[in-house]
Design an enzyme around this catalytic site. Structure first.
Site, PDB file in Angstrom:
ATOM      1  N   SER A   1       5.921  -1.871  -2.245  1.00  0.00           N
ATOM      2  CA  SER A   1       5.898  -2.825  -3.368  1.00  0.00           C
ATOM      3  C   SER A   1       4.864  -2.395  -4.411  1.00  0.00           C
ATOM      4  CB  SER A   1       5.671  -4.254  -2.873  1.00  0.00           C
ATOM      5  OG  SER A   1       4.676  -4.355  -1.872  1.00  0.00           O
TER       6      SER A   1
ATOM      7  N   GLY B   1      -0.746   2.700   6.578  1.00  0.00           N
ATOM      8  CA  GLY B   1      -0.867   1.938   7.831  1.00  0.00           C
ATOM      9  C   GLY B   1      -0.236   0.555   7.779  1.00  0.00           C
ATOM     10  N   LYS B   2       0.648   0.332   6.811  1.00  0.00           N
ATOM     11  CA  LYS B   2       1.287  -0.996   6.663  1.00  0.00           C
ATOM     12  C   LYS B   2       2.057  -1.394   7.920  1.00  0.00           C
ATOM     13  CE  LYS B   2       3.832   0.230   3.104  1.00  0.00           C
ATOM     14  NZ  LYS B   2       3.431   1.663   3.054  1.00  0.00           N
ATOM     15  N   SER B   3       2.963  -0.504   8.356  1.00  0.00           N
ATOM     16  CA  SER B   3       3.811  -0.845   9.507  1.00  0.00           C
ATOM     17  C   SER B   3       2.972  -1.004  10.766  1.00  0.00           C
ATOM     18  CB  SER B   3       4.849   0.253   9.759  1.00  0.00           C
ATOM     19  OG  SER B   3       5.588   0.484   8.590  1.00  0.00           O
TER      20      SER B   3
ATOM     21  N   GLY C   1       0.840  -1.207   0.000  1.00  0.00           N
ATOM     22  CA  GLY C   1       0.000   0.000   0.000  1.00  0.00           C
ATOM     23  C   GLY C   1       0.868   1.248   0.000  1.00  0.00           C
ATOM     24  N   LEU C   2       0.204   2.365  -0.165  1.00  0.00           N
ATOM     25  CA  LEU C   2       0.903   3.655  -0.216  1.00  0.00           C
ATOM     26  C   LEU C   2       1.620   3.967   1.099  1.00  0.00           C
ATOM     27  CD1 LEU C   2      -1.902   5.844  -1.861  1.00  0.00           C
ATOM     28  CD2 LEU C   2       0.229   5.093  -2.956  1.00  0.00           C
ATOM     29  N   SER C   3       2.569   4.853   1.025  1.00  0.00           N
ATOM     30  CA  SER C   3       3.196   5.369   2.236  1.00  0.00           C
ATOM     31  C   SER C   3       2.100   6.042   3.077  1.00  0.00           C
ATOM     32  CB  SER C   3       4.269   6.402   1.844  1.00  0.00           C
ATOM     33  OG  SER C   3       4.818   6.990   2.990  1.00  0.00           O
TER      34      SER C   3
HETATM   35  N1  PPS Z   1      10.433   8.124  -3.397  1.00  0.00           N
HETATM   36  C1  PPS Z   1       9.831   7.456  -2.412  1.00  0.00           C
HETATM   37  N2  PPS Z   1       8.677   6.771  -2.655  1.00  0.00           N
HETATM   38  C2  PPS Z   1       8.096   6.093  -1.649  1.00  0.00           C
HETATM   39  N3  PPS Z   1       8.568   6.005  -0.385  1.00  0.00           N
HETATM   40  C3  PPS Z   1       9.723   6.673  -0.107  1.00  0.00           C
HETATM   41  C4  PPS Z   1      10.385   7.416  -1.100  1.00  0.00           C
HETATM   42  N4  PPS Z   1      11.500   7.948  -0.538  1.00  0.00           N
HETATM   43  C5  PPS Z   1      11.532   7.567   0.738  1.00  0.00           C
HETATM   44  N5  PPS Z   1      10.456   6.798   1.000  1.00  0.00           N
HETATM   45  C6  PPS Z   1      10.269   6.134   2.317  1.00  0.00           C
HETATM   46  O1  PPS Z   1      10.637   4.787   2.097  1.00  0.00           O
HETATM   47  C7  PPS Z   1       9.611   3.915   2.520  1.00  0.00           C
HETATM   48  C8  PPS Z   1       9.245   2.907   1.409  1.00  0.00           C
HETATM   49  O2  PPS Z   1      10.197   1.921   1.301  1.00  0.00           O
HETATM   50  P1  PPS Z   1       9.791   0.530   0.654  1.00  0.00           P
HETATM   51  O3  PPS Z   1      11.003  -0.312   0.722  1.00  0.00           O
HETATM   52  O4  PPS Z   1       8.557   0.050   1.314  1.00  0.00           O
HETATM   53  O5  PPS Z   1       9.452   0.938  -0.851  1.00  0.00           O
HETATM   54  S1  PPS Z   1       9.360   0.025  -2.153  1.00  0.00           S
HETATM   55  O6  PPS Z   1       8.597  -1.190  -1.790  1.00  0.00           O
HETATM   56  O7  PPS Z   1      10.724  -0.306  -2.575  1.00  0.00           O
HETATM   57  O8  PPS Z   1       8.654   0.838  -3.148  1.00  0.00           O
HETATM   58  C9  PPS Z   1       8.397   4.737   2.820  1.00  0.00           C
HETATM   59  O9  PPS Z   1       7.942   4.212   4.061  1.00  0.00           O
HETATM   60  P2  PPS Z   1       6.416   4.011   4.409  1.00  0.00           P
HETATM   61  O10 PPS Z   1       5.897   5.392   4.637  1.00  0.00           O
HETATM   62  O11 PPS Z   1       6.460   3.184   5.659  1.00  0.00           O
HETATM   63  O12 PPS Z   1       5.714   3.307   3.279  1.00  0.00           O
HETATM   64  C10 PPS Z   1       8.880   6.164   2.888  1.00  0.00           C
HETATM   65  O13 PPS Z   1       9.016   6.557   4.221  1.00  0.00           O
HETATM   66  N1  ADP Z   2      -6.033   2.026  11.343  1.00  0.00           N
HETATM   67  C1  ADP Z   2      -5.569   3.248  11.498  1.00  0.00           C
HETATM   68  N2  ADP Z   2      -6.370   4.260  11.847  1.00  0.00           N
HETATM   69  C2  ADP Z   2      -5.903   5.513  11.985  1.00  0.00           C
HETATM   70  N3  ADP Z   2      -4.628   5.873  11.799  1.00  0.00           N
HETATM   71  C3  ADP Z   2      -3.770   4.916  11.457  1.00  0.00           C
HETATM   72  C4  ADP Z   2      -4.180   3.551  11.279  1.00  0.00           C
HETATM   73  N4  ADP Z   2      -3.110   2.834  10.930  1.00  0.00           N
HETATM   74  C5  ADP Z   2      -2.072   3.682  10.892  1.00  0.00           C
HETATM   75  N5  ADP Z   2      -2.470   4.934  11.226  1.00  0.00           N
HETATM   76  C6  ADP Z   2      -1.615   6.120  11.283  1.00  0.00           C
HETATM   77  O1  ADP Z   2      -1.227   6.414   9.950  1.00  0.00           O
HETATM   78  C7  ADP Z   2       0.135   6.837   9.914  1.00  0.00           C
HETATM   79  C8  ADP Z   2       0.909   5.961   8.944  1.00  0.00           C
HETATM   80  O2  ADP Z   2       0.966   4.638   9.453  1.00  0.00           O
HETATM   81  P1  ADP Z   2       2.183   3.690   9.090  1.00  0.00           P
HETATM   82  O3  ADP Z   2       1.889   2.377   9.709  1.00  0.00           O
HETATM   83  O4  ADP Z   2       3.483   4.335   9.405  1.00  0.00           O
HETATM   84  O5  ADP Z   2       1.979   3.594   7.499  1.00  0.00           O
HETATM   85  P2  ADP Z   2       2.962   3.012   6.378  1.00  0.00           P
HETATM   86  O6  ADP Z   2       3.827   1.964   7.034  1.00  0.00           O
HETATM   87  O7  ADP Z   2       2.045   2.443   5.348  1.00  0.00           O
HETATM   88  O8  ADP Z   2       3.726   4.198   5.877  1.00  0.00           O
HETATM   89  C9  ADP Z   2       0.651   6.783  11.340  1.00  0.00           C
HETATM   90  O9  ADP Z   2       0.600   8.067  11.880  1.00  0.00           O
HETATM   91  C10 ADP Z   2      -0.319   5.867  12.048  1.00  0.00           C
HETATM   92  O10 ADP Z   2      -0.454   6.175  13.403  1.00  0.00           O
END
Ligand code: PPS
Ligand code: ADP
Length: 223
Positions: free
Chosen positions: A127, A58-60, A53-55
């Site tokens: 991903s 809520g993946k982590s 899913g998108l950044s």
């Molecule tokens: N350009 C760009 N696009 C997306 N995300 C970015 C980028 N640069 C840094 N980040 C940070 O890196 C986290 C994503 O890493 P991933 O290894 O999950 O990405 S991927 O699967 O290789 O696309 C992602 O973490 P999450 O927010 O937890 O998804 C971001 O914090």
């Molecule tokens: N089910 C949920 N409801 C509300 N907020 C959430 C939920 N899951 C995650 N969040 C909030 O959304 C933000 C991003 O969550 P995170 O797990 O870091 O996402 P990702 O790993 O996809 O980047 C964090 O601030 C987290 O507290």
């Protein structure tokens, strides 16, 4: 010709495709202790729960909630978080498409090893490409790759922006940010969809329970 089914527990861990890659004279070494033995010991079935899913979707958060919930039921899990793996094994990789593909390939291979070990491996990474996720699925026996899609609108992720990265991406300070100026291909046929909207957002614990129900139904939590 279709390969013969495994006749012993140890054979279950042998690769479906040639392990040779670019190296010559490499032969698979079989061990007498196999995946089924380890699963018996752990009283669970090894598998990979792949959270995409998108950044900010809520993946982590759900990965950790799931790990905690399973741990409290006596199940062995391990979380492979994209951000964390990029601190070590994948520290050499950027966010261009080839590097994302390599990031996913390596995490897929590591996840497969955990699953062979009998562990419930939870991989949480953006991903963004279907092809790369499909390649990880293909590494595992049928059913053992459980794809979970965090179906969250970009506006919701962007409003959360816990690391301030969307803001940087919108102002052009980060180039190629997923969802802004880089693609995300949602799954077309995944095992579980965890949907959130601006109005309706289940708690991370409730979402973890949804995944656990699936695991129970499919027999991954044995006894
Ligand atoms: N350009 C760009 N696009 C997306 N995300 C970015 C980028 N640069 C840094 N980040 C940070 O890196 C986290 C994503 O890493 P991933 O290894 O999950 O990405 S991927 O699967 O290789 O696309 C992602 O973490 P999450 O927010 O937890 O998804 C971001 O914090
Ligand atoms: N089910 C949920 N409801 C509300 N907020 C959430 C939920 N899951 C995650 N969040 C909030 O959304 C933000 C991003 O969550 P995170 O797990 O870091 O996402 P990702 O790993 O996809 O980047 C964090 O601030 C987290 O507290």
């Amino acid at each position: 010709m279709r390969p013969e089914p495994p006749t012993s527990t140890a054979e279950l861990t042998a690769p479906k495709i040639s392990p040779v890659g670019n190296s010559a004279n490499i032969k698979w070494h079989q061990c007498s202790v196999g995946k089924l033995d380890r699963q018996e010991l752990l009283q669970q079935k090894g598998c990979v729960i792949w959270i995409t899913g998108l950044s900010g979707s809520g993946k982590s958060t759900v990965a950790c909630a799931l790990s905690r919930a399973l741990h409290s039921r006596g199940k062995l899990t391990f979380v492979l978080d994209g951000d964390n793996v990029r601190h070590g094994l994948n520290r050499d990789l950027s966010f261009k498409a080839e590097d994302r593909a390599e990031n996913i390939r390596r995490i897929g291979e590591v996840a497969k090893l955990f699953s062979d070990a009998g562990v419930i491996c939870i991989a949480s990474l953006i991903s963004p490409y279907r092809k790369d996720r499909a390649a990880c699925r293909a590494l595992l026996p049928e059913g053992d790759f459980i794809e979970v899609f965090m179906d969250v609108p970009l506006q919701v992720c962007e409003a959360r922006d816990p690391k301030g990265l969307y803001k940087l991406a919108r102002s052009g300070k980060i180039k190629g940010f997923t969802g802004i100026d880089d693609p995300y291909e949602p799954p077309l046929d995944c095992e579980i969809v965890l949907k959130q909207t601006e109005r309706d957002c289940a708690s991370p614990c409730d979402m973890a329970e949804q995944v656990i129900s699936y695991l129970e139904e499919k027999g991954y939590l044995m006894a």
